[in-house]
Design a protein around this motif. Structure first.
Motif, PDB file in Angstrom:
ATOM      1  N   THR A 215      31.603   0.474  37.028  1.00 27.62           N
ATOM      2  CA  THR A 215      30.626   0.617  35.925  1.00 27.62           C
ATOM      3  C   THR A 215      30.248  -0.779  35.395  1.00 27.62           C
ATOM      4  OG1 THR A 215      31.367   2.696  35.442  1.00 27.62           O
ATOM      5  CG2 THR A 215      29.923   1.808  33.714  1.00 27.62           C
ATOM      6  N   LEU A 216      28.889  -1.103  35.536  1.00 26.24           N
ATOM      7  CA  LEU A 216      28.374  -2.640  34.851  1.00 26.24           C
ATOM      8  C   LEU A 216      27.918  -2.166  33.362  1.00 26.24           C
ATOM      9  CD1 LEU A 216      28.509  -2.827  37.814  1.00 26.24           C
ATOM     10  CD2 LEU A 216      26.721  -4.393  37.835  1.00 26.24           C
ATOM     11  N   ARG A 217      27.972  -3.028  32.397  1.00 26.76           N
ATOM     12  CA  ARG A 217      27.594  -2.706  31.322  1.00 26.76           C
ATOM     13  C   ARG A 217      27.063  -3.999  30.561  1.00 26.76           C
ATOM     14  NH1 ARG A 217      28.848   2.265  29.252  1.00 26.76           N
ATOM     15  NH2 ARG A 217      30.531   3.344  30.341  1.00 26.76           N
ATOM     16  N   THR A 218      25.850  -4.081  29.767  1.00 25.24           N
ATOM     17  CA  THR A 218      25.489  -5.201  29.038  1.00 25.24           C
ATOM     18  C   THR A 218      24.553  -4.507  27.958  1.00 25.24           C
ATOM     19  OG1 THR A 218      23.149  -5.227  30.256  1.00 25.24           O
ATOM     20  CG2 THR A 218      25.032  -6.402  31.144  1.00 25.24           C
ATOM     21  N   PHE A 219      24.232  -5.364  26.733  1.00 28.00           N
ATOM     22  CA  PHE A 219      23.375  -5.043  25.866  1.00 28.00           C
ATOM     23  C   PHE A 219      22.017  -5.271  26.107  1.00 28.00           C
ATOM     24  CE2 PHE A 219      27.444  -5.651  22.763  1.00 28.00           C
ATOM     25  CZ  PHE A 219      28.005  -4.369  23.219  1.00 28.00           C
TER      26      PHE A 219
ATOM     27  N   ILE B 171      20.123  -8.961  31.220  1.00 22.88           N
ATOM     28  CA  ILE B 171      21.287  -9.307  31.490  1.00 22.88           C
ATOM     29  C   ILE B 171      21.701  -8.497  32.563  1.00 22.88           C
ATOM     30  CG2 ILE B 171      23.351  -9.997  30.690  1.00 22.88           C
ATOM     31  CD1 ILE B 171      21.330 -11.652  29.887  1.00 22.88           C
ATOM     32  N   MET B 172      21.407  -7.202  32.493  1.00 25.44           N
ATOM     33  CA  MET B 172      22.147  -6.137  33.424  1.00 25.44           C
ATOM     34  C   MET B 172      21.399  -6.452  34.839  1.00 25.44           C
ATOM     35  SD  MET B 172      23.594  -3.332  34.578  1.00 25.44           S
ATOM     36  CE  MET B 172      24.138  -2.568  33.158  1.00 25.44           C
ATOM     37  N   LYS B 173      20.112  -6.842  34.952  1.00 24.36           N
ATOM     38  CA  LYS B 173      19.736  -7.364  36.315  1.00 24.36           C
ATOM     39  C   LYS B 173      20.376  -8.470  36.610  1.00 24.36           C
ATOM     40  CE  LYS B 173      14.783  -6.020  35.213  1.00 24.36           C
ATOM     41  NZ  LYS B 173      13.629  -6.383  34.765  1.00 24.36           N
ATOM     42  N   LEU B 174      20.810  -9.476  35.926  1.00 19.78           N
ATOM     43  CA  LEU B 174      21.501 -10.661  36.323  1.00 19.78           C
ATOM     44  C   LEU B 174      22.768 -10.290  36.697  1.00 19.78           C
ATOM     45  CD1 LEU B 174      21.486 -13.820  36.371  1.00 19.78           C
ATOM     46  CD2 LEU B 174      22.414 -13.930  33.777  1.00 19.78           C
ATOM     47  N   LEU B 175      23.643  -9.330  35.771  1.00 20.59           N
ATOM     48  CA  LEU B 175      24.866  -9.146  36.174  1.00 20.59           C
ATOM     49  C   LEU B 175      25.074  -8.373  37.596  1.00 20.59           C
ATOM     50  CD1 LEU B 175      27.990  -8.814  35.473  1.00 20.59           C
ATOM     51  CD2 LEU B 175      27.376  -6.704  34.187  1.00 20.59           C
TER      52      LEU B 175
ATOM     53  N   GLY C 279      17.369  -3.398  16.927  1.00 22.12           N
ATOM     54  CA  GLY C 279      17.526  -4.068  18.298  1.00 22.12           C
ATOM     55  C   GLY C 279      18.202  -2.983  19.040  1.00 22.12           C
ATOM     56  N   ALA C 280      19.142  -3.702  19.794  1.00 23.96           N
ATOM     57  CA  ALA C 280      19.854  -2.960  20.735  1.00 23.96           C
ATOM     58  C   ALA C 280      20.991  -2.107  20.015  1.00 23.96           C
ATOM     59  CB  ALA C 280      20.720  -3.811  21.926  1.00 23.96           C
ATOM     60  N   PHE C 281      21.131  -0.831  20.354  1.00 23.60           N
ATOM     61  CA  PHE C 281      21.917   0.102  19.732  1.00 23.60           C
ATOM     62  C   PHE C 281      22.925   0.538  20.508  1.00 23.60           C
ATOM     63  CE2 PHE C 281      23.172   4.337  17.734  1.00 23.60           C
ATOM     64  CZ  PHE C 281      23.510   3.836  16.594  1.00 23.60           C
ATOM     65  N   THR C 282      22.930   1.085  21.820  1.00 23.70           N
ATOM     66  CA  THR C 282      23.752   1.300  22.854  1.00 23.70           C
ATOM     67  C   THR C 282      23.605   0.500  24.097  1.00 23.70           C
ATOM     68  OG1 THR C 282      22.488   3.177  23.704  1.00 23.70           O
ATOM     69  CG2 THR C 282      23.944   3.393  21.894  1.00 23.70           C
ATOM     70  N   ALA C 283      24.381   0.233  24.906  1.00 26.25           N
ATOM     71  CA  ALA C 283      24.414  -0.487  26.045  1.00 26.25           C
ATOM     72  C   ALA C 283      23.843   0.037  27.136  1.00 26.25           C
ATOM     73  CB  ALA C 283      25.814  -1.007  26.380  1.00 26.25           C
ATOM     74  N   ALA C 284      23.239  -0.974  27.977  1.00 26.01           N
ATOM     75  CA  ALA C 284      22.809  -0.593  29.527  1.00 26.01           C
ATOM     76  C   ALA C 284      23.978  -0.229  30.070  1.00 26.01           C
ATOM     77  CB  ALA C 284      22.129  -1.693  29.786  1.00 26.01           C
ATOM     78  N   SER C 285      23.908   0.702  31.233  1.00 24.08           N
ATOM     79  CA  SER C 285      25.033   0.658  32.128  1.00 24.08           C
ATOM     80  C   SER C 285      24.469   1.116  33.419  1.00 24.08           C
ATOM     81  CB  SER C 285      26.160   1.437  31.605  1.00 24.08           C
ATOM     82  OG  SER C 285      25.783   2.901  31.450  1.00 24.08           O
TER      83      SER C 285
ATOM     84  N   LYS D  19      25.634   2.972   7.011  1.00 23.24           N
ATOM     85  CA  LYS D  19      26.347   1.911   7.627  1.00 23.24           C
ATOM     86  C   LYS D  19      25.597   1.111   8.514  1.00 23.24           C
ATOM     87  CE  LYS D  19      30.396  -0.242   9.070  1.00 23.24           C
ATOM     88  NZ  LYS D  19      31.190  -0.984   8.235  1.00 23.24           N
ATOM     89  N   HIS D  20      25.262  -0.109   8.189  1.00 19.28           N
ATOM     90  CA  HIS D  20      24.513  -1.036   9.259  1.00 19.28           C
ATOM     91  C   HIS D  20      25.532  -1.818  10.351  1.00 19.28           C
ATOM     92  CE1 HIS D  20      20.989  -0.201   7.051  1.00 19.28           C
ATOM     93  NE2 HIS D  20      21.595  -0.201   5.835  1.00 19.28           N
ATOM     94  N   ILE D  21      25.471  -1.673  11.233  1.00 14.47           N
ATOM     95  CA  ILE D  21      26.439  -2.316  12.411  1.00 14.47           C
ATOM     96  C   ILE D  21      25.704  -3.414  12.703  1.00 14.47           C
ATOM     97  CG2 ILE D  21      27.766   0.013  12.975  1.00 14.47           C
ATOM     98  CD1 ILE D  21      26.103  -0.001  15.326  1.00 14.47           C
ATOM     99  N   ARG D  22      26.417  -4.498  13.496  1.00 12.28           N
ATOM    100  CA  ARG D  22      25.895  -5.750  13.738  1.00 12.28           C
ATOM    101  C   ARG D  22      26.105  -5.729  15.313  1.00 12.28           C
ATOM    102  NH1 ARG D  22      28.559 -10.380   9.775  1.00 12.28           N
ATOM    103  NH2 ARG D  22      27.674  -9.875   8.059  1.00 12.28           N
ATOM    104  N   THR D  23      27.141  -5.015  15.804  1.00 10.54           N
ATOM    105  CA  THR D  23      27.055  -5.134  17.417  1.00 10.54           C
ATOM    106  C   THR D  23      26.782  -3.793  18.166  1.00 10.54           C
ATOM    107  OG1 THR D  23      29.356  -6.604  17.131  1.00 10.54           O
ATOM    108  CG2 THR D  23      29.008  -5.244  19.139  1.00 10.54           C
ATOM    109  N   PRO D  24      26.174  -3.607  19.158  1.00  9.49           N
ATOM    110  CA  PRO D  24      25.680  -2.437  19.675  1.00  9.49           C
ATOM    111  C   PRO D  24      26.847  -1.691  20.214  1.00  9.49           C
ATOM    112  CG  PRO D  24      24.592  -4.047  20.591  1.00  9.49           C
ATOM    113  CD  PRO D  24      25.474  -4.663  19.533  1.00  9.49           C
ATOM    114  N   PHE D  25      26.987  -0.347  20.411  1.00 12.85           N
ATOM    115  CA  PHE D  25      27.988   0.422  20.763  1.00 12.85           C
ATOM    116  C   PHE D  25      27.946   0.150  22.319  1.00 12.85           C
ATOM    117  CE2 PHE D  25      26.799   3.146  16.940  1.00 12.85           C
ATOM    118  CZ  PHE D  25      28.177   2.970  16.507  1.00 12.85           C
ATOM    119  N   ARG D  26      29.448   0.207  23.077  1.00 14.53           N
ATOM    120  CA  ARG D  26      29.424   0.000  24.294  1.00 14.53           C
ATOM    121  C   ARG D  26      28.852   1.001  25.246  1.00 14.53           C
ATOM    122  NH1 ARG D  26      34.755  -3.451  25.593  1.00 14.53           N
ATOM    123  NH2 ARG D  26      34.421  -5.296  24.143  1.00 14.53           N
ATOM    124  N   TRP D  27      29.028   2.243  24.706  1.00 19.25           N
ATOM    125  CA  TRP D  27      28.538   3.414  25.439  1.00 19.25           C
ATOM    126  C   TRP D  27      27.074   3.614  25.697  1.00 19.25           C
ATOM    127  CZ3 TRP D  27      25.681   6.567  21.927  1.00 19.25           C
ATOM    128  CH2 TRP D  27      25.994   6.428  20.794  1.00 19.25           C
ATOM    129  N   SER D  28      26.644   4.243  26.633  1.00 18.39           N
ATOM    130  CA  SER D  28      25.443   4.429  26.958  1.00 18.39           C
ATOM    131  C   SER D  28      24.832   5.851  26.620  1.00 18.39           C
ATOM    132  CB  SER D  28      25.059   4.092  28.465  1.00 18.39           C
ATOM    133  OG  SER D  28      25.687   2.861  28.635  1.00 18.39           O
TER     134      SER D  28
END
Length: 377
Positions: free
Chosen positions: A250-254, A258-262, A173-179, A314-323
């Protein structure tokens, strides 16, 4: 790779490191990559994939999938402070994101493909411009020559300081954020500073906007982040009441939806505050990145490849905040972006002392080549 090939790739990485070019200006970098592959004799070199973008094609004799492997050409407008001998020769510009290493890895894959072509389908090694501005992948995809590629799968990696060297970092799924960068201009009316009542200052509106933008995240249950990165009120003139203001955030979402909504919430806030204070306003956007969405099938391929080659994962659960603008490819085909550990004690990306560690090159080359073996051999 044998020792001589690795030595060549390492030297080429350092050469790329010494001659960095910022987004949209990668003419020399592209020429170096093209010259490197002309010696290897690929089946085709596709040029004009956006400004300075290249695609290097290795074809199989049988029908099969088209596998795209991507690297980035651009560097950053950041001065370099390291003490290594191969420091940047271009003042104020550096490969402090490690794109020199990414290019070297994909060039290493090309060296292996030149010795042993894929059996089926084709492999296209894409060197993409302008990743740092979020424009490059769109330019590649929209170029006429991208029609020659039409990938069934697309893969890329990013080096990750803070993770053990050679560790493979994976997530479905999502690996890095939309911004996206948002600029809001507020327009009132100037007056003499001795008579502010004759003007219309946007000062109060600007302050409300700065606070309100960062509080928008409280209105959406999913992850959102708004970071105000710059604000300016009027000009430096002590005799003038300001008539203009600018707020940049700068706007960020995963999630792309949701980016459209923000974005919608931010635009409504700007309109509401502007109307309240009798101001005109306009909004513009830049550096827009979609979220990178990792496909489950592609994830399985890379996960299996890492296990087969006995790399730590390493299996991460939360996407990275960078884009990362590889997200544009996610809307075109089955994609996977994975992380490659660059060392726990490395300087962070976009920091003036960062230099891609050469001892992780072979891991990047090996895992890409194993993916190709699984899809095209």
């Amino acid at each position: 790779m044998n020792a001589d090939a690795l030595k060549k790739i390492t030297a080429f990485r350092k050469k790329l490191h010494q001659t960095p070019e910022i987004s949209g200006k990668e003419e020399n970098t592209s020429a170096l990559i093209k010259a490197f592959f002309e010696e290897l004799g690929p089946d085709e070199i596709i040029e004009d994939l956006g400004p300075y973008g290249l695609g290097v094609v290795f074809k199989g004799k049988l029908k099969g999938p088209t596998t795209l492997i991507r690297a980035e050409l651009d560097a950053l407008p950041i001065p370099e402070f390291g003490r290594h001998r191969h420091k940047s020769k271009n003042p104020g510009i550096s490969h402090t994101c490690g794109h020199d290493g990414h290019m070297a890895i994909v060039c290493g894959v090309g060296m292996l493909l030149a010795k042993k072509r894929p059996s089926k389908g084709k492999v296209v090694l894409v060197f993409q411009p302008s990743e740092e501005t979020g424009m490059g992948s769109e330019q590649v995809i929209q170029s006429d020559n991208f029609k020659k590629i039409q990938p069934d799968f697309a893969f890329a990696l990013h080096n990750l300081p803070g993770y053990p060297k050679n560790e493979i970092v994976l997530k479905k799924g999502a690996f890095t954020a939309a911004s996206r960068g948002m600029t809001i201009n507020l327009k009132g009316k100037t007056s003499h500073a001795a008579h502010p009542e004759d003007g219309l200052s946007p000062a109060e509106a600007m302050c409300k906007l700065i606070i309100g933008l960062e509080k928008l995240t409280e209105t959406i249950p999913e992850f959102t982040l708004v970071t105000v990165i710059h604000a300016q009120l009027g000009e430096i003139s002590f005799g003038t009441t300001p008539g203009l203001a600018q707020v940049m955030a700068t706007l960020r979402t995963f999630d792309n939806e949701i980016m459209k909504l923000l974005t919608c919430h931010a635009e409504k806030l700007a309109a509401l505050i502007s109307e309240e204070h009798g101001l005109e306003f306009d909004i513009s956007y830049c550096e827009e990145f979609e979220a990178v969405i990792n496909d489950p099938v592609s994830w399985e391929l890379v996960n299996d490849a890492a296990k087969e080659m006995k790399f730590k994962t390493k299996h991460i659960r939360t996407p990275f905040r960078w884009s990362e603008d590889f997200g544009k490819f996610s809307s075109q085909t089955n994609t996977l972006l994975f992380g490659l550990g660059a060392g726990k004690n490395q300087p962070q990306l976009h920091e003036g002392h960062y230099d891609f560690p050469d001892d992780i090159l072979t891991t990047g080359i090996s895992i890409f080549y194993r993916i190709i073996e699984k899809l095209n051999q």
